[in-house]
Design a protein around this motif. Structure first.
Motif, PDB file in Angstrom:
ATOM      1  N   ARG A 111       0.844  -1.189   0.000  1.00  0.00           N
ATOM      2  CA  ARG A 111       0.000   0.000   0.000  1.00  0.00           C
ATOM      3  C   ARG A 111       0.883   1.244   0.000  1.00  0.00           C
ATOM      4  NH1 ARG A 111      -2.530  -0.974   5.105  1.00  0.00           N
ATOM      5  NH2 ARG A 111      -2.777   1.277   5.176  1.00  0.00           N
ATOM      6  N   LYS A 112       0.380   2.317  -0.599  1.00  0.00           N
ATOM      7  CA  LYS A 112       1.119   3.581  -0.667  1.00  0.00           C
ATOM      8  C   LYS A 112       1.493   4.046   0.737  1.00  0.00           C
ATOM      9  CE  LYS A 112      -0.046   8.215  -1.868  1.00  0.00           C
ATOM     10  NZ  LYS A 112      -0.865   9.081  -2.697  1.00  0.00           N
ATOM     11  N   THR A 126       5.945  10.294  -1.224  1.00  0.00           N
ATOM     12  CA  THR A 126       5.800   8.849  -1.412  1.00  0.00           C
ATOM     13  C   THR A 126       7.196   8.234  -1.532  1.00  0.00           C
ATOM     14  OG1 THR A 126       5.763   9.000  -3.823  1.00  0.00           O
ATOM     15  CG2 THR A 126       3.622   9.155  -2.674  1.00  0.00           C
ATOM     16  N   LYS A 170       8.209   6.555  -3.986  1.00  0.00           N
ATOM     17  CA  LYS A 170       8.636   6.822  -5.368  1.00  0.00           C
ATOM     18  C   LYS A 170       9.255   8.218  -5.479  1.00  0.00           C
ATOM     19  CE  LYS A 170       6.847   6.797 -10.101  1.00  0.00           C
ATOM     20  NZ  LYS A 170       5.653   6.573 -10.939  1.00  0.00           N
ATOM     21  N   ARG A 227       1.886   3.322   7.361  1.00  0.00           N
ATOM     22  CA  ARG A 227       1.624   3.799   6.002  1.00  0.00           C
ATOM     23  C   ARG A 227       1.524   5.313   5.901  1.00  0.00           C
ATOM     24  NH1 ARG A 227       3.554   0.586   2.778  1.00  0.00           N
ATOM     25  NH2 ARG A 227       4.791   0.395   4.611  1.00  0.00           N
TER      26      ARG A 227
END
Length: 187
Positions: free
Chosen positions: A40-41, A78, A80, A136
């Protein structure tokens, strides 16, 4: 204790030159790998070490005692985005993202912690670190610190990572020079 003045700081991910946890991530990305856990992000927040130190001194001077302050850059990233920022600071390295399931990360944390106990050395990867990594949403709001003593993170993540990478590269060059000098200047 009555009459004791106190201020508690709750910094988010503290990074900067010579900090070991995020430096380990920078080194992995420098080797073209980015390891993350969970599918999950995840939202991450950071604070550059110099900004944290400045916040501490500013709060001691102008903060309110008996308060807890979140110290963070005002935005979340994030995994990324973090990977891209580090990759850019390293000169645009290509990176392979690897996502590990939570159960695998937990198992690795337990094994690393037990190995550290066996070797009588602390382990960067341990069950406490796992508890942090599995969360998260690390989004944070530093507005109380801003209102009470004017806190503002002066380093954005891209700027702080650039400074961290510069220090990392200097350390690598110093180690290479020391190794070369130890061999009598021969390679």
């Amino acid at each position: 204790t009555p009459g004791l003045d106190w201020i508690i700081f709750r910094p988010t991910g503290v990074y900067g030159p010579h900090e070991q946890d995020y430096l380990m991530m920078v080194k992995c990305i420098d080797r073209h790998w980015d390891f993350g856990i969970g599918f999950r992000k995840q939202l991450l927040t950071f604070i550059y070490v110099e900004d944290l130190a400045t916040a501490i001194f500013d709060a001691l001077e102008r903060g309110k005692t008996g308060k807890k302050y979140i110290i963070s850059e005002p935005r979340a990233y994030t995994q990324k985005e973090f990977r891209r920022i580090v990759s850019d600071a390293l000169g645009g390295k290509w990176v392979i993202p690897v996502r590990l399931p939570l159960w695998m990360a937990k198992a690795a944390s337990v094994v690393a912690e037990k190995y550290g106990v066996f070797k009588m050395q602390p382990s960067t990867l341990n069950t406490d670190k796992y508890k942090i990594m599995k969360q998260r949403n690390w989004n944070a709001d530093p507005s109380e610190a801003e209102a009470d003593f004017g806190f503002v993170a002066r380093h954005s993540l891209p700027e702080g990572i650039r400074l961290t990478v510069e220090a990392y590269r200097r350390d690598v060059e110093i180690a290479r020079a020391a190794k070369k000098a130890g061999k009598g200047g021969k390679e």
